[in-house]
Enzyme design. Structure first.
Site, PDB file in Angstrom:
ATOM      1  N   ARG A 105       0.854  -1.203   0.000  1.00  0.00           N
ATOM      2  CA  ARG A 105       0.000   0.000   0.000  1.00  0.00           C
ATOM      3  C   ARG A 105       0.884   1.245   0.000  1.00  0.00           C
ATOM      4  O   ARG A 105       1.072   1.887  -1.018  1.00  0.00           O
ATOM      5  CB  ARG A 105      -0.956  -0.012   1.205  1.00  0.00           C
ATOM      6  N   ARG A 117      -9.287  -0.719  12.598  1.00  0.00           N
ATOM      7  CA  ARG A 117      -8.383   0.309  13.096  1.00  0.00           C
ATOM      8  C   ARG A 117      -8.809   1.650  12.494  1.00  0.00           C
ATOM      9  O   ARG A 117      -9.100   1.735  11.303  1.00  0.00           O
ATOM     10  CB  ARG A 117      -6.955   0.015  12.674  1.00  0.00           C
ATOM     11  N   THR A 148       2.489  11.683   9.790  1.00  0.00           N
ATOM     12  CA  THR A 148       2.266  11.708   8.341  1.00  0.00           C
ATOM     13  C   THR A 148       3.314  12.518   7.593  1.00  0.00           C
ATOM     14  O   THR A 148       3.657  12.182   6.453  1.00  0.00           O
ATOM     15  CB  THR A 148       0.860  12.252   8.047  1.00  0.00           C
ATOM     16  N   HIS A 157      40.199  -3.302  12.731  1.00  0.00           N
ATOM     17  CA  HIS A 157      38.875  -3.903  12.888  1.00  0.00           C
ATOM     18  C   HIS A 157      38.924  -5.403  12.606  1.00  0.00           C
ATOM     19  O   HIS A 157      38.370  -6.214  13.356  1.00  0.00           O
ATOM     20  CB  HIS A 157      37.873  -3.245  11.935  1.00  0.00           C
TER      21      HIS A 157
END
Length: 384
Positions: A17, A137, A171, A294
């Site tokens: 969506r 919802r 939003t 590292h």
């Protein structure tokens, strides 16, 4: 015990969506099915898809996805309109995600309705859904620019309407974690409803905001794969899972995290959006170690420069060798993998050769291996 602790995280993935609102993205029906199945394999709770009111194809997609028999529930994101809700139900939606713009900006420049009219519309649409058997919802769009007293009035309305969740949406993506904590805590204090957080990433805080929402009482967090979505997108699924893997692993214990790399690849191919180099977990640089200091420390103990374990996601770390920063410890480890044993003088020679070659241009791992094999033939047997 704090009632907000030891909770499973409920994930609402909106790739099908919100993700299609991303610049240039449009999934085919087949791609939507592949993505939905991959989300389900990971263990996503709710898959949110486009409203069937958008087009006949969107309605067909909703029917197809709802008929797949997934463990995940298929939700559709619809306006607070009776026609949209009816279409969603007729096309097989298993959950209804309604929304209404609540901020002064939304009321003035988007739908043009005042608070009283918004409340009437929500009640008119939602009250008939009581007892319908569907998960409902209702979201306050632009909640974090809505005056808190007005937002809490909205919460009181939803308390009376027997919905399952209230959604709080950042939003425009400008909230910060402290603000999210304050608002979610205030809402949590006046409702027993589940709370869902939807956060955009316009100032880069979406994942931190989502985690803050969960810590302060949200039960559901919205994500998309690769962070796809309107403008800068929303909380990337991989980022959110990485955050929880470090700080709240028990909340995601039911998920099959090994599915995440495959899911990112599927969505990348379907959307045409490359997996970012710095994407958590699945980015090209994730779990790759380059500098000599590292690499040496990582070979001693993986926790030295890693907060996440690659094996938790079905991945492996990489100690990079073909570069001018290479160190002897990394070369010794590679030599051992090749069945060679080189002491420091030989390793120093190989390291210097690699550095010199790398200064001139790209170098491959095959070339590094060749240097190591050559050094092993030149090393006296009593030093091997």
């Amino acid at each position: 015990m704090n009632p907000l602790q030891n909770r499973p995280l409920q994930l609402v993935d909106s790739t099908l969506r919100e993700g299609e609102q991303h610049l240039g993205v449009s999934f085919s029906p087949d791609s939507r099915v592949r993505i939905a199945r991959a989300l389900d394999a990971l263990g996503i709770d709710l898959i949110e898809v486009t409203s069937p009111a958008v087009s006949a194809l969107a309605a067909a997609d909703l029917r197809a996805l709802s008929g797949l028999g997934l463990n995940a529930r298929i939700a559709t994101h619809v306006r607070c309109h009776l026609v949209d809700v009816d279409l969603a139900i007729k096309n097989g939606a298993q959950a209804l995600h309604l929304f209404f713009g609540m901020s002064p900006q939304q009321r003035a420049h988007s739908h043009g309705r005042g608070l009283a009219e918004i409340f009437r519309r929500v009640e008119e649409v939602v009250r008939p859904l009581q007892g319908c058997g569907l998960e409902v919802r209702v979201s306050a769009e632009d909640a974090f620019r809505t005056p808190l007293n007005e937002l809490l009035e909205f919460v009181e309305l939803l308390n009376s309407l027997d919905v399952q969740r209230i959604g709080l949406a950042d939003t425009v993506g400008t909230a910060i974690p402290e603000q999210v904590a304050d608002v979610v805590s205030a809402v949590r204090g006046c409702t027993n409803l589940d709370i869902e957080f939807h956060g955009h990433n316009d100032i880069g805080c979406a994942t931190a905001n989502a985690y803050s929402a969960w810590k302060n009482g949200a039960s559901h967090l919205d994500t998309t794969v690769l962070g796809l979505g309107e403008r800068n997108g929303i909380s990337p699924l991989a980022s959110l899972l990485a955050c929880f893997a470090v700080h709240e692993p028990e909340a995601i214990a039911s998920l099959d995290l090994h599915q995440l790399p495959r899911l990112d690849r599927i969505v990348s191919r379907a959307s045409g959006v490359a997996i970012p180099f710095n994407a958590c977990v699945t980015g090209k640089g994730a779990f790759s170690h380059k500098a000599g200091l590292h690499s040496k420390a990582m070979l001693n103990h993986s926790s030295t420069y890693e907060g996440l374990a690659p094996q938790d996601f079905g991945l492996e770390r990489r100690i990079l060798l073909a570069h001018r920063l290479v160190g002897r410890a990394a070369l010794a480890d590679r030599a051992a993998q090749l069945g060679l044993r080189l002491l420091n003088p030989a390793l120093t020679t190989v390291a210097n050769r690699i550095k010199a070659w790398a200064e001139l241009g790209p170098l491959s791992l095959n070339q590094v291996d060749a240097f190591l094999h050559e050094a092993s033939t030149l090393t006296p047997l009593n030093q091997q």
